[in-house]
Scaffold this active site. Structure first.
Site, PDB file in Angstrom:
ATOM      1  N   ASN A  10       8.142  28.693 -25.370  1.00  0.00           N
ATOM      2  CA  ASN A  10       8.137  27.550 -24.633  1.00  0.00           C
ATOM      3  C   ASN A  10       9.650  26.609 -25.186  1.00  0.00           C
ATOM      4  OD1 ASN A  10       8.153  24.839 -23.872  1.00  0.00           O
ATOM      5  ND2 ASN A  10       5.881  25.147 -23.409  1.00  0.00           N
ATOM      6  N   ASP A  70       0.442  25.752 -30.865  1.00  0.00           N
ATOM      7  CA  ASP A  70      -0.717  25.959 -29.854  1.00  0.00           C
ATOM      8  C   ASP A  70      -1.166  24.694 -29.409  1.00  0.00           C
ATOM      9  OD1 ASP A  70      -1.225  28.105 -28.103  1.00  0.00           O
ATOM     10  OD2 ASP A  70      -3.431  27.360 -28.334  1.00  0.00           O
TER      11      ASP A  70
HETATM   12  P1  ITT Z   1       3.910  29.448 -26.392  1.00  0.00           P
HETATM   13  O1  ITT Z   1       2.469  30.093 -26.229  1.00  0.00           O
HETATM   14  O2  ITT Z   1       4.828  30.460 -26.273  1.00  0.00           O
HETATM   15  O3  ITT Z   1       4.106  28.558 -27.664  1.00  0.00           O
HETATM   16  P2  ITT Z   1       2.998  27.956 -24.071  1.00  0.00           P
HETATM   17  O4  ITT Z   1       3.542  26.908 -23.149  1.00  0.00           O
HETATM   18  O5  ITT Z   1       2.171  28.880 -23.430  1.00  0.00           O
HETATM   19  O6  ITT Z   1       4.082  28.624 -24.986  1.00  0.00           O
HETATM   20  P3  ITT Z   1       0.512  26.865 -25.208  1.00  0.00           P
HETATM   21  O7  ITT Z   1      -0.091  28.097 -24.683  1.00  0.00           O
HETATM   22  O8  ITT Z   1       0.351  26.023 -26.461  1.00  0.00           O
HETATM   23  O9  ITT Z   1       1.966  26.977 -25.012  1.00  0.00           O
HETATM   24  O10 ITT Z   1       0.439  25.745 -23.996  1.00  0.00           O
HETATM   25  C1  ITT Z   1       0.641  24.458 -24.045  1.00  0.00           C
HETATM   26  C2  ITT Z   1       0.514  23.792 -22.726  1.00  0.00           C
HETATM   27  O11 ITT Z   1      -0.018  22.377 -22.884  1.00  0.00           O
HETATM   28  C3  ITT Z   1       2.052  23.643 -22.340  1.00  0.00           C
HETATM   29  O12 ITT Z   1       2.417  24.650 -21.506  1.00  0.00           O
HETATM   30  C4  ITT Z   1       2.074  22.090 -21.555  1.00  0.00           C
HETATM   31  O13 ITT Z   1       1.685  22.578 -20.162  1.00  0.00           O
HETATM   32  C5  ITT Z   1       0.843  21.407 -22.263  1.00  0.00           C
HETATM   33  N1  ITT Z   1       1.656  20.387 -23.221  1.00  0.00           N
HETATM   34  C6  ITT Z   1       1.587  20.884 -24.924  1.00  0.00           C
HETATM   35  N2  ITT Z   1       2.491  19.943 -25.382  1.00  0.00           N
HETATM   36  C7  ITT Z   1       2.733  19.118 -24.481  1.00  0.00           C
HETATM   37  C8  ITT Z   1       3.658  18.030 -24.669  1.00  0.00           C
HETATM   38  O14 ITT Z   1       4.238  17.814 -25.684  1.00  0.00           O
HETATM   39  N3  ITT Z   1       4.008  17.269 -23.440  1.00  0.00           N
HETATM   40  C9  ITT Z   1       3.071  17.669 -22.480  1.00  0.00           C
HETATM   41  N4  ITT Z   1       2.405  18.832 -22.149  1.00  0.00           N
HETATM   42  C10 ITT Z   1       2.110  19.642 -23.155  1.00  0.00           C
END
Ligand code: ITT
Length: 203
Positions: A10, A70
């Site tokens: 991400n 995560d």
């Molecule tokens: P990785 O697993 O490759 O790290 P991902 O986007 O799939 O990337 P996650 O499974 O942890 O990561 O999903 C977290 C989701 O939660 C992310 O895609 C956002 O939609 C939301 N999220 C996490 N942190 C956030 C933030 O600081 N601000 C807004 N949304 C957030």
């Protein structure tokens, strides 16, 4: 200087992590720097399980120190959903916008007191020798009735923080890192790594 591989794909997370750790004496590597870095399938039931899987696999594969993140949004009215499924809330290839619209729709007509929500971030540092360290950060807020602001990513435009009277998308990255779930976890990661580096390489 030690290498730290970010076990995330991400780009928005990567950018926040790089900004928080910029003064730390490590060389940060991402999937853009390492060829064929494995893509880790996330099927855990908790943020911890997913974070552990990502960090462990990437450090085993690269034989370097790896840091995973995560994170998820827990909305009280939805019994802590979307939680671990935050990225895929409205389907497998959901965009940030799809997810925000789905959440706003589910909360239509729900009063302010019942719109409370928490962002949670679990970070894992995995060492090539198998050692694991865990760090967490939480940010409390509420889900706004419409999106506001153009900064940040994900649910930021609809995540209102009462203490600052703004959504997370209305502040810049540096300000967000000072208060956010990820920023808080990263502060702990920073302190831990600073000590680790001093003990290992300091005089
Ligand atoms: P990785 O697993 O490759 O790290 P991902 O986007 O799939 O990337 P996650 O499974 O942890 O990561 O999903 C977290 C989701 O939660 C992310 O895609 C956002 O939609 C939301 N999220 C996490 N942190 C956030 C933030 O600081 N601000 C807004 N949304 C957030």
């Amino acid at each position: 200087m030690i290498d730290l591989v970010l076990a995330t794909r991400n780009r928005d997370k990567i950018s926040e992590i790089q900004q928080s750790l910029r003064t730390l004496n490590v060389r940060i590597l991402t999937f853009g720097d390492i060829r064929d870095l494995p893509i880790v399938k996330e099927n855990g039931r908790s943020l911890y399980e997913n974070a552990l899987k990502k960090a462990f696999l990437i450090s085993s594969w690269t034989k370097k120190l790896a840091l995973s993140d995560d994170s998820g949004l827990e909305v009280d009215f939805l019994n802590k959903r979307p939680g671990v499924k935050s990225a895929r809330f409205s389907g497998e290839n959901a965009t940030y916008e799809d997810n925000n619209l789905k959440l706003l729709k589910l909360l239509t007509g729900v009063s302010e007191e019942r719109r409370k929500a928490q962002f949670k971030c679990v970070m894992i540092l995995s060492f090539p020798d198998g050692r694991i360290e865990q760090f967490e950060g939480i940010l409390n807020g509420e889900i706004a009735t419409s999106g506001k602001g153009n900064n940040g990513f994900g649910y930021d435009p609809i995540f209102f923080v009462p203490e600052i009277g703004k959504t997370l998308a209305e502040i810049n990255q540096e300000e967000k890192n000072k208060i956010s779930h990820r920023g808080k976890a990263l502060k702990k990661v920073y302190r831990f790594l600073e000590n680790y580096i001093n003990q290992r390489y300091g005089n």
